[in-house]
Design a protein around this motif. Sequence first.
Motif, mmCIF file in Angstrom:
data_model
loop_
_atom_site.group_PDB
_atom_site.id
_atom_site.type_symbol
_atom_site.label_atom_id
_atom_site.label_comp_id
_atom_site.label_asym_id
_atom_site.label_seq_id
_atom_site.Cartn_x
_atom_site.Cartn_y
_atom_site.Cartn_z
ATOM 1 N N GLN A 131 0.818 -1.209 0.000
ATOM 2 C CA GLN A 131 0.000 0.000 0.000
ATOM 3 C C GLN A 131 0.851 1.258 0.000
ATOM 4 O O GLN A 131 0.658 2.146 -0.815
ATOM 5 N N GLN A 132 1.805 1.320 0.919
ATOM 6 C CA GLN A 132 2.661 2.493 1.027
ATOM 7 C C GLN A 132 3.970 2.290 0.271
ATOM 8 O O GLN A 132 4.673 1.307 0.503
ATOM 9 N N LEU A 133 4.269 3.227 -0.613
ATOM 10 C CA LEU A 133 5.553 3.271 -1.303
ATOM 11 C C LEU A 133 6.277 4.499 -0.765
ATOM 12 O O LEU A 133 5.907 5.631 -1.073
ATOM 13 N N GLU A 134 7.281 4.277 0.089
ATOM 14 C CA GLU A 134 7.936 5.362 0.805
ATOM 15 C C GLU A 134 9.421 5.431 0.449
ATOM 16 O O GLU A 134 10.085 4.398 0.305
ATOM 17 N N THR A 135 9.916 6.649 0.346
ATOM 18 C CA THR A 135 11.348 6.876 0.188
ATOM 19 C C THR A 135 11.904 7.287 1.545
ATOM 20 O O THR A 135 11.486 8.305 2.109
ATOM 21 N N LEU A 136 12.824 6.502 2.080
ATOM 22 C CA LEU A 136 13.384 6.737 3.404
ATOM 23 C C LEU A 136 14.811 7.240 3.250
ATOM 24 O O LEU A 136 15.721 6.473 2.936
ATOM 25 N N ALA A 137 14.991 8.524 3.455
ATOM 26 C CA ALA A 137 16.313 9.133 3.300
ATOM 27 C C ALA A 137 16.978 9.293 4.651
ATOM 28 O O ALA A 137 16.315 9.407 5.681
ATOM 29 N N ALA A 138 18.288 9.297 4.649
ATOM 30 C CA ALA A 138 19.058 9.512 5.873
ATOM 31 C C ALA A 138 20.291 10.336 5.527
ATOM 32 O O ALA A 138 20.677 10.460 4.362
ATOM 33 N N GLU A 139 20.893 10.900 6.546
ATOM 34 C CA GLU A 139 22.134 11.649 6.367
ATOM 35 C C GLU A 139 23.233 10.725 5.857
ATOM 36 O O GLU A 139 23.376 9.595 6.335
ATOM 37 N N THR A 140 23.998 11.183 4.878
ATOM 38 C CA THR A 140 25.127 10.403 4.385
ATOM 39 C C THR A 140 26.333 10.636 5.286
ATOM 40 O O THR A 140 26.718 11.786 5.524
ATOM 41 N N VAL A 141 26.899 9.559 5.791
ATOM 42 C CA VAL A 141 28.054 9.641 6.679
ATOM 43 C C VAL A 141 29.291 9.198 5.906
ATOM 44 O O VAL A 141 29.339 8.090 5.372
ATOM 45 N N GLU A 142 30.280 10.068 5.845
ATOM 46 C CA GLU A 142 31.502 9.757 5.111
ATOM 47 C C GLU A 142 32.460 8.971 6.013
ATOM 48 O O GLU A 142 33.105 9.539 6.891
ATOM 49 N N THR A 143 32.529 7.685 5.822
ATOM 50 C CA THR A 143 33.466 6.830 6.544
ATOM 51 C C THR A 143 33.725 5.578 5.712
ATOM 52 O O THR A 143 32.838 5.116 4.989
ATOM 53 N N THR A 144 34.927 5.061 5.810
ATOM 54 C CA THR A 144 35.239 3.804 5.123
ATOM 55 C C THR A 144 34.943 2.602 6.022
ATOM 56 O O THR A 144 34.994 1.464 5.575
ATOM 57 N N ASN A 145 34.639 2.863 7.285
ATOM 58 C CA ASN A 145 34.398 1.780 8.244
ATOM 59 C C ASN A 145 32.902 1.479 8.333
ATOM 60 O O ASN A 145 32.201 1.995 9.202
ATOM 61 N N THR A 146 32.441 0.651 7.410
ATOM 62 C CA THR A 146 31.009 0.383 7.284
ATOM 63 C C THR A 146 30.670 -1.100 7.421
ATOM 64 O O THR A 146 29.552 -1.516 7.111
ATOM 65 N N HIS A 147 31.624 -1.891 7.885
ATOM 66 C CA HIS A 147 31.384 -3.331 7.994
ATOM 67 C C HIS A 147 30.225 -3.613 8.943
ATOM 68 O O HIS A 147 30.158 -3.071 10.045
ATOM 69 N N GLY A 148 29.287 -4.447 8.498
ATOM 70 C CA GLY A 148 28.180 -4.857 9.347
ATOM 71 C C GLY A 148 26.940 -3.994 9.272
ATOM 72 O O GLY A 148 25.995 -4.204 10.040
ATOM 73 N N THR A 149 26.895 -3.045 8.344
ATOM 74 C CA THR A 149 25.728 -2.155 8.290
ATOM 75 C C THR A 149 24.442 -2.914 7.949
ATOM 76 O O THR A 149 23.385 -2.639 8.520
#
Length: 282
Positions: A202-220
């Motif tokens: 029913q709902q088609l939503e765009t969920l935006a978030a702040e972009t965080v600049e980091t190379t350490n993203t393991h496990g997101t």
Amino acid sequence: MEKQQDIGTPKISVAMTIAGSDSGGGAGIQADLRTFAFHKVHGTSAITCITAQNTLGVERVDALPPESVVAQMEAIVTDIGVQAAKTGMLLNQTIIAAVAAQVEALNLTNLVVDPVMVSRTGAQLIDDAAIATLRTALIPHATVLTPNRYEAQMLGNLEIQTLADMQSAAQRIYQLGAKAVLVKGGGLQGDLRSVDVWFDGQQLETLAAETVETTNTHGTGCTLSAAIAANLALGYEPLTATRRAKEYVTTALKYALAIGKGQGPVGHFFPLLVNNSWSASS
């Protein structure tokens, strides 16, 4: 001696992760359990495989017998009970089939399925037979399905380059039977990198978030699906649980851990890292 007053036993929500062990502590059940703990949810686990890995990569993977995975799930649910569960790396077709059958047998609800089929760089992680079983046996039990860009391309049978593509993929994948689909934009470039698309029929939503600049993203990916499960266990409805989970991951990325010689993990316990610059990267 005065008798000590009985303050009672605290009631707490319970979540279960059905996933692999990451010896480096950045992803898998280690990330899931820390995420549950942050949300004040008691974490339980059914381990599917054991990896020898660190920030540089995976060196070895050993699968547990499907019977062991099933026994772990049954032991948890029949005694402790769970209010929500998530799946991560299931590794092969036999484990996927066993987990799907146990989900049905134990009548597990509030199930978050992180498909873990393809890495964020596009490398296929499980074989075609396992993907087929995931698609037909497990995904229909999902309350929320969380494919990354490449997994969404495979499940939706289309190329994803734009927001419109993500929306089309979410609507197509929904037809596989999950109650809701969250197509993640982490594998995309530019403004779409921190944008996800939600569709629940029913709902088609765009969920935006702040972009965080980091190379350490393991496990997101593990962390996001675990946070959704934790919020479901706390009683939040699926879309709200997902929004709250995205907020948690965004903040954890701001305190990502600069450890090891490769890609470090997000800072799951970021309240403890504030003002501790020795262990955090922005």
